[in-house]
Write a protein that holds these residues in place. Structure first.
Motif, PDB file in Angstrom:
ATOM      1  N   GLU A   1      37.707  67.567  39.241  1.00 41.52           N
ATOM      2  CA  GLU A   1      38.171  66.183  39.116  1.00 41.52           C
ATOM      3  C   GLU A   1      37.598  65.530  37.856  1.00 41.52           C
ATOM      4  O   GLU A   1      38.317  64.837  37.131  1.00 41.52           O
ATOM      5  CB  GLU A   1      37.763  65.367  40.342  1.00 41.52           C
ATOM      6  CG  GLU A   1      38.531  65.702  41.593  1.00 41.52           C
ATOM      7  CD  GLU A   1      37.985  64.992  42.827  1.00 41.52           C
ATOM      8  OE1 GLU A   1      38.807  64.659  43.695  1.00 41.52           O
ATOM      9  OE2 GLU A   1      36.767  64.763  42.919  1.00 41.52           O
ATOM     10  N   LEU A   2      36.315  65.753  37.605  1.00 36.86           N
ATOM     11  CA  LEU A   2      35.694  65.151  36.433  1.00 36.86           C
ATOM     12  C   LEU A   2      36.236  65.744  35.137  1.00 36.86           C
ATOM     13  O   LEU A   2      36.484  65.015  34.169  1.00 36.86           O
ATOM     14  CB  LEU A   2      34.173  65.310  36.482  1.00 36.86           C
ATOM     15  CG  LEU A   2      33.455  64.537  37.585  1.00 36.86           C
ATOM     16  CD1 LEU A   2      31.952  64.753  37.486  1.00 36.86           C
ATOM     17  CD2 LEU A   2      33.781  63.064  37.525  1.00 36.86           C
ATOM     18  N   VAL A   3      36.424  67.057  35.108  1.00 37.74           N
ATOM     19  CA  VAL A   3      36.970  67.694  33.905  1.00 37.74           C
ATOM     20  C   VAL A   3      38.376  67.182  33.632  1.00 37.74           C
ATOM     21  O   VAL A   3      38.716  66.819  32.503  1.00 37.74           O
ATOM     22  CB  VAL A   3      36.963  69.234  34.036  1.00 37.74           C
ATOM     23  CG1 VAL A   3      37.773  69.883  32.932  1.00 37.74           C
ATOM     24  CG2 VAL A   3      35.538  69.762  34.037  1.00 37.74           C
ATOM     25  N   GLU A   4      39.201  67.108  34.669  1.00 39.17           N
ATOM     26  CA  GLU A   4      40.563  66.625  34.485  1.00 39.17           C
ATOM     27  C   GLU A   4      40.572  65.172  34.002  1.00 39.17           C
ATOM     28  O   GLU A   4      41.326  64.810  33.094  1.00 39.17           O
ATOM     29  CB  GLU A   4      41.365  66.756  35.773  1.00 39.17           C
ATOM     30  CG  GLU A   4      42.813  66.370  35.588  1.00 39.17           C
ATOM     31  CD  GLU A   4      43.669  66.626  36.809  1.00 39.17           C
ATOM     32  OE1 GLU A   4      44.743  65.992  36.891  1.00 39.17           O
ATOM     33  OE2 GLU A   4      43.294  67.441  37.665  1.00 39.17           O
ATOM     34  N   ALA A   5      39.705  64.336  34.579  1.00 39.62           N
ATOM     35  CA  ALA A   5      39.629  62.937  34.153  1.00 39.62           C
ATOM     36  C   ALA A   5      39.214  62.848  32.682  1.00 39.62           C
ATOM     37  O   ALA A   5      39.773  62.050  31.915  1.00 39.62           O
ATOM     38  CB  ALA A   5      38.645  62.167  35.033  1.00 39.62           C
ATOM     39  N   GLY A   6      38.257  63.667  32.279  1.00 38.93           N
ATOM     40  CA  GLY A   6      37.821  63.674  30.885  1.00 38.93           C
ATOM     41  C   GLY A   6      38.916  64.127  29.941  1.00 38.93           C
ATOM     42  O   GLY A   6      39.119  63.543  28.875  1.00 38.93           O
ATOM     43  N   LEU A   7      39.634  65.168  30.333  1.00 40.33           N
ATOM     44  CA  LEU A   7      40.737  65.655  29.504  1.00 40.33           C
ATOM     45  C   LEU A   7      41.828  64.605  29.375  1.00 40.33           C
ATOM     46  O   LEU A   7      42.369  64.389  28.282  1.00 40.33           O
ATOM     47  CB  LEU A   7      41.310  66.945  30.076  1.00 40.33           C
ATOM     48  CG  LEU A   7      40.420  68.175  29.939  1.00 40.33           C
ATOM     49  CD1 LEU A   7      41.001  69.338  30.737  1.00 40.33           C
ATOM     50  CD2 LEU A   7      40.229  68.552  28.487  1.00 40.33           C
TER      51      LEU A   7
ATOM     52  N   LEU B   1      43.072  63.018  25.847  1.00 39.02           N
ATOM     53  CA  LEU B   1      44.483  63.122  25.469  1.00 39.02           C
ATOM     54  C   LEU B   1      45.127  61.750  25.313  1.00 39.02           C
ATOM     55  O   LEU B   1      45.956  61.553  24.419  1.00 39.02           O
ATOM     56  CB  LEU B   1      45.236  63.969  26.497  1.00 39.02           C
ATOM     57  CG  LEU B   1      44.827  65.448  26.525  1.00 39.02           C
ATOM     58  CD1 LEU B   1      45.473  66.150  27.712  1.00 39.02           C
ATOM     59  CD2 LEU B   1      45.160  66.143  25.226  1.00 39.02           C
ATOM     60  N   ASP B   2      44.755  60.800  26.162  1.00 42.25           N
ATOM     61  CA  ASP B   2      45.282  59.432  26.031  1.00 42.25           C
ATOM     62  C   ASP B   2      44.834  58.806  24.713  1.00 42.25           C
ATOM     63  O   ASP B   2      45.614  58.132  24.041  1.00 42.25           O
ATOM     64  CB  ASP B   2      44.833  58.555  27.197  1.00 42.25           C
ATOM     65  CG  ASP B   2      45.551  58.896  28.493  1.00 42.25           C
ATOM     66  OD1 ASP B   2      46.564  59.631  28.449  1.00 42.25           O
ATOM     67  OD2 ASP B   2      45.089  58.433  29.558  1.00 42.25           O
TER      68      ASP B   2
ATOM     69  N   GLY C   1      46.333  57.093  19.259  1.00 42.40           N
ATOM     70  CA  GLY C   1      45.831  57.051  17.890  1.00 42.40           C
ATOM     71  C   GLY C   1      44.468  56.418  17.769  1.00 42.40           C
ATOM     72  O   GLY C   1      44.058  56.001  16.697  1.00 42.40           O
ATOM     73  N   THR C   2      43.735  56.351  18.897  1.00 41.49           N
ATOM     74  CA  THR C   2      42.414  55.727  18.867  1.00 41.49           C
ATOM     75  C   THR C   2      41.299  56.753  18.893  1.00 41.49           C
ATOM     76  O   THR C   2      40.141  56.389  19.047  1.00 41.49           O
ATOM     77  CB  THR C   2      42.237  54.783  20.076  1.00 41.49           C
ATOM     78  OG1 THR C   2      42.392  55.544  21.285  1.00 41.49           O
ATOM     79  CG2 THR C   2      43.231  53.648  20.045  1.00 41.49           C
ATOM     80  N   ASP C   3      41.652  58.031  18.760  1.00 44.62           N
ATOM     81  CA  ASP C   3      40.610  59.050  18.804  1.00 44.62           C
ATOM     82  C   ASP C   3      39.686  58.889  17.601  1.00 44.62           C
ATOM     83  O   ASP C   3      40.109  58.597  16.502  1.00 44.62           O
ATOM     84  CB  ASP C   3      41.185  60.457  18.868  1.00 44.62           C
ATOM     85  CG  ASP C   3      42.106  60.778  17.709  1.00 44.62           C
ATOM     86  OD1 ASP C   3      42.848  59.878  17.290  1.00 44.62           O
ATOM     87  OD2 ASP C   3      42.077  61.928  17.238  1.00 44.62           O
ATOM     88  N   GLN C   4      38.417  59.033  17.842  1.00 45.41           N
ATOM     89  CA  GLN C   4      37.429  58.872  16.792  1.00 45.41           C
ATOM     90  C   GLN C   4      37.280  60.179  16.026  1.00 45.41           C
ATOM     91  O   GLN C   4      37.506  61.252  16.565  1.00 45.41           O
ATOM     92  CB  GLN C   4      36.082  58.495  17.395  1.00 45.41           C
ATOM     93  CG  GLN C   4      36.113  57.189  18.176  1.00 45.41           C
ATOM     94  CD  GLN C   4      34.803  56.945  18.880  1.00 45.41           C
ATOM     95  OE1 GLN C   4      33.875  57.737  18.806  1.00 45.41           O
ATOM     96  NE2 GLN C   4      34.732  55.843  19.600  1.00 45.41           N
TER      97      GLN C   4
END
Length: 77
Positions: A28-34, A38-39, A44-47
């Motif tokens: 669950e935590l890995v999926e939430a992080g992914l 991805l969001d 376009g807000t990825d650092q």
């Protein structure tokens, strides 16, 4: 979907501890992080992040998809 990933031991330990603290599964935590990463990319807000370290492993001794060859190599070493 099941998959196999290589995850740093320290990161994996932190994941286990966080999952236990939150009463959630590691999946669950890995999926939430992914999903979060991805969001960010889609928005376009990825650092800009430092590149991951790279190294030369010297190559593979055996094709890990060949179970017999893998077993033989594991028994030799």
């Amino acid at each position: 979907m099941k998959t196999t990933l290589n995850i740093d031991d320290h990161v994996m330990q932190r994941l286990r501890e966080a999952a236990a603290r939150q009463g959630r599964t590691m999946s669950e935590l890995v999926e939430a992080g992914l999903r979060r990463v991805l969001d960010e990319v889609e928005e376009g807000t990825d650092q800009v992040r430092e590149p991951l370290p790279q190294w030369q492993s010297g190559g593979a001794y055996v094709d890990v998809a060949d179970r017999d060859a893998l077993q033989d190599r594991m028994e030799r070493d």
